[in-house]
Design an enzyme around this catalytic site. Structure first.
Site, PDB file in Angstrom:
ATOM      1  CG  ASP A 122      85.679   6.137  25.178  1.00  0.00           C
ATOM      2  OD1 ASP A 122      85.295   5.798  26.311  1.00  0.00           O
ATOM      3  OD2 ASP A 122      85.090   6.997  24.498  1.00  0.00           O
ATOM      4  CG  HIS A 177      82.093   6.550  27.839  1.00  0.00           C
ATOM      5  ND1 HIS A 177      83.152   7.032  27.102  1.00  0.00           N
ATOM      6  CD2 HIS A 177      81.256   7.599  28.003  1.00  0.00           C
ATOM      7  CE1 HIS A 177      82.959   8.310  26.842  1.00  0.00           C
ATOM      8  NE2 HIS A 177      81.818   8.684  27.379  1.00  0.00           N
ATOM      9  CB  SER A 518      80.710  10.938  25.320  1.00  0.00           C
ATOM     10  OG  SER A 518      81.760  11.248  26.170  1.00  0.00           O
TER      11      SER A 518
END
Length: 733
Positions: A122, A177, A518
């Site tokens: 990621d 994220h 996600s």
């Protein structure tokens, strides 16, 4: 800016159409980054970097060709990334093979859980987050072979046991994220977590006692193919049990052109399950899913029973309900309203109505609530200094964090606001702070979640997602394999990143609320890790089957696309640890599958990296006979059809058991299962069966479905049956 091309160099010259902005420094104008993928790493010891330098030097008389070598892949597969001219790439392409060789009261096994390692590919991780502290953790599992190479001022611990960075100079997560996905999968239990008091409670991962390894492949410019390949190369060899990959292409591509499909292929061969987001292109319609390789577990996003809402009260007393995650309060004071068109002095009418960048006059919006015709106006409203924002939502199932008091309304309610504004001399309004309500219809697949079928393999049920991007709130089969929570998820965040989609938002938080596939992907990764704590020796295909066949059935009429949207259904962690029967794949099955979809020896080499070829005899299987937990077939439109599926199940439930087949179907399908009874005498015993489905002609781009259930009275092993006419790039099979 220079572009990065993912080049598969085998017997033929193939250039991936995945050109992405290069994350490294500037390169020569006539050079681009190509990946020389050389297949499996040789069993024998060899010096990969030296070999790669030799290959490069052989391309040119230039004395410093090895200086163009960016990275060698050498741990789990063989290859390298280098800056090449087009001519050098062509030369290398022809010679590379010449040089080759879940709820807290749920049963948990904390000891086994601490031996599970979840790798997260990621945007990095924030190591100091409370979600990743190591209080109470012992040393890393003995199987761990990784390292902490997160860059300067980055420290791992006994929870976050490894980190690697392939872009920038630090594995530290700068946009939130990666921290969000990692903590969702395996973060610690953190009490009193909230977003400014909203969604307050315990933030926790699916396997709080598991270990985490972070692989940073994305930064603010995107994620490059060469970095993704490098991360897979390391993550497989480091000893991770499974990989959570919340990134992917914008659309599906051939497997030999997809770095995630290639990396995941090698992971599966080494016993590592890869879980990937199905994509956020659902609003584009059907055939938008991008995670389509059958050796990957692809995940759709669905709602939970918690829905964030808020209200706006107009000066005439009328109250309208809308959506947003608004942590602000206007102290119950009504303030003046102004329309974007009225507050603009430098833009055309269309741009002014939308409040596009540099359209709003700061003087005209000061201390006022601005009306903008689209949510994209939030940045301009905030930057221009508006006191609040009223706009229209694009979907009614997801709320987003906003940088100022704001609400999104349905078109009907938005029009009523504009009507009030135009009919009142001094229009005013107040926007209330968000609150949560219970959504009794959940789970529903999110409108943004990508749908199937996929263009590559119409006979595998997956939903569909081409430069590699993170699957932000902002991607193996015809549809996704399974659905999991992906709407309004609270999890750890980077304390240096904007919590909203507005980059200039100056607030900073430790936990944030985000939506996207996600977010659903690490939920499934966490459940897969949970299953592995009870069954440490189960293969990736066994775990995948357990998750899919025990999933909750979802309500087709409430979900646009039905099975194309949610796959097997909504994930059920507790049931997944005892599925009864599973659909396993064995060594060679993935290769046989590639043969079945028409891949030649060269294409298979591009993926598998060895000299495996398709069988020359007549044993070639059909794609729909791949031993998948769902049964899907593409049939010609406007013709009666009859298709047969062959499957084999393995007993992992009770040694001596008998399973009976039942079918739930619509009238237009006739389905026959042979045999209708499967009797087992021992664990791991295998039994085969076939299913024949026939029916009347279907129209173009249509589908019908049914459900096959094998039951022994305790276990219900459920498989979706989908017949459709959405023709992919390969046509009917």
């Amino acid at each position: 800016m220079a572009k990065s091309s993912f080049l598969l160099l085998v017997d033929i010259f193939v250039i991936l159409m995945l050109c992405i902005s290069l994350c490294h420094g500037a390169v020569d104008d006539d050079r681009k980054v190509y990946i020389a993928y050389l297949g499996s790493a040789p069993d024998r010891d060899y010096i990969a970097t030296s070999q790669h330098s030799t290959m490069l030097q052989a391309l040119s008389t230039h004395s410093s060709m090895e200086n163009y070598l960016i990275r060698s892949y050498k741990r789990s597969f063989n290859g390298f990334a280098a800056k090449l001219t087009n001519e050098e790439a062509k030369k290398l392409a022809t010679r590379s093979w010449d040089f080759l060789g879940l709820n807290q009261t749920t049963k948990h096994n904390a000891t086994a859980e601490s031996n599970v390692i979840v790798g997260v590919i990621d945007s990095g991780i924030w190591p100091e987050s409370d979600s990743f502290t190591d209080e109470g953790f012992g040393p890393p599992p003995k199987k761990w072979k990784g390292a902490c190479k997160g860059g300067q001022n980055f420290t791992c611990n006994k929870k976050l046991i490894g980190a690697r960075v392939y872009t920038t100079d630090s594995a530290r997560d700068m946009d939130g994220h990666g921290s969000h996905t990692a903590s969702t999968a395996a973060g610690n239990n953190v009490r009193n977590a909230s977003f400014y008091g909203l969604a307050e409670g315990i933030a926790r991962g699916g396997v709080p006692s598991a270990r985490i390894a972070a692989y940073k492949v994305c930064d603010d410019t995107g994620c490059t193919s060469e970095d993704i390949m490098a991360a897979f190369d390391d993550a497989i060899a480091d000893g991770n049990d499974l990989l959570s990959v919340s990134l992917g292409p914008e659309s599906s591509s051939e497997f030999y052109l997809d770095p995630i499909a290639i990396g995941a292929f090698h992971a599966a061969e080494k016993g590592v399950l890869v879980v990937q987001s199905a994509g956020n292109s659902g609003l584009a319609g059907f055939q938008s899913v991008a995670s389509v390789a059958p050796w990957i577990l692809s995940v759709a996003a669905s709602t939970t029973d918690r829905h964030f809402v808020n209200k706006v009260v107009l000066g005439n007393g009328k109250t309208l309900n809308g959506l947003s995650i608004n942590s602000f309060s206007l102290n119950r004071t009504k303030v003046p309203l102004v329309y974007g068109l009225q507050a603009s002095s430098d833009c055309d009418e269309f741009s002014a109505r939308l409040c596009l960048p540099n359209c709003l006059n700061k003087t005209l919006v000061k201390n006022k609530i601005i009306l903008c015709d689209d949510m994209q106006g939030v940045d301009e409203a905030y930057n221009a200094g508006a006191l609040g924002l009223i706009t229209k939502y694009r979907s009614d199932d997801v709320s987003f964090v906003v940088p100022l008091p704001a609400i999104t309304l349905s078109s009907k309610d938005y029009d009523s606001v504009t009507s009030y504004l135009n009919s009142t001399k001094q229009p005013k309004a107040k926007i209330l702070r968000s609150e949560t309500i219970t959504d009794k219809f959940a789970p529903i697949v999110a409108s943004f979640s990508s749908r199937g079928p996929n263009f590559i393999v119409p006979d595998i049920l997956k939903a569909c997602i081409s430069p590699i991007t993170r699957i932000l709130s902002s991607v193996n089969a015809l549809q996704p394999d399974i659905s999991a929570p992906g709407v309004d998820i609270l999890a750890a965040y980077s304390p240096v990143a904007s919590p909203s989609i507005t980059a200039t938002d100056t607030r900073r938080v430790k936990y944030n609320i985000i939506s996207g596939t996600s977010m659903s992907c690490p939920h499934v990764a966490g459940v897969a890790a949970y299953v592995k704590t009870f069954h440490p020796h189960w293969s990736p295909s066994t775990i995948k089957s357990a998750l899919m066949t025990t999933a909750f059935p979802m309500d087709a009429p409430r979900n646009q696309g039905a099975e194309f949207a949610y796959g097997s259904g909504h994930i059920n962690p507790v049931k997944a640890i005892d599925p009864g029967l599973v659909y396993n794949t064995v060594k060679g099955d993935n290769i046989r599958f590639l043969c079945s979809i028409g891949y030649d020896k060269g294409s298979i080499k591009n993926i598998a990296g060895n000299n495996t070829s398709c069988p020359k005899n007549n044993t070639k299987m059909l794609p729909r006979d791949f031993n998948y937990p769902t049964l899907t077939a593409l049939v010609p439109a406007s013709k009666p059809f009859k298709v047969t599926f062959h499957r084999t199940v393995t007993n992992v439930g009770v040694a001596r058991s008998t399973y009976n087949a039942t079918i739930a179907t619509l009238l237009e399908l006739e389905i026959k299962v042979v045999p209708q009874v499967l009797s087992f005498k021992s664990l791991t015993e295998k039994k085969s069966y076939k299913v024949t489905v026939s029916g009347k002609a279907l129209g173009e781009q249509s589908m019908v479905s049914a459900t096959l259930i094998w039951s022994d009275g305790t276990h219900n092993v459920r498989s979706s049956i989908v017949i459709h006419t959405y023709e992919g790039v390969r046509g009917t099979v």
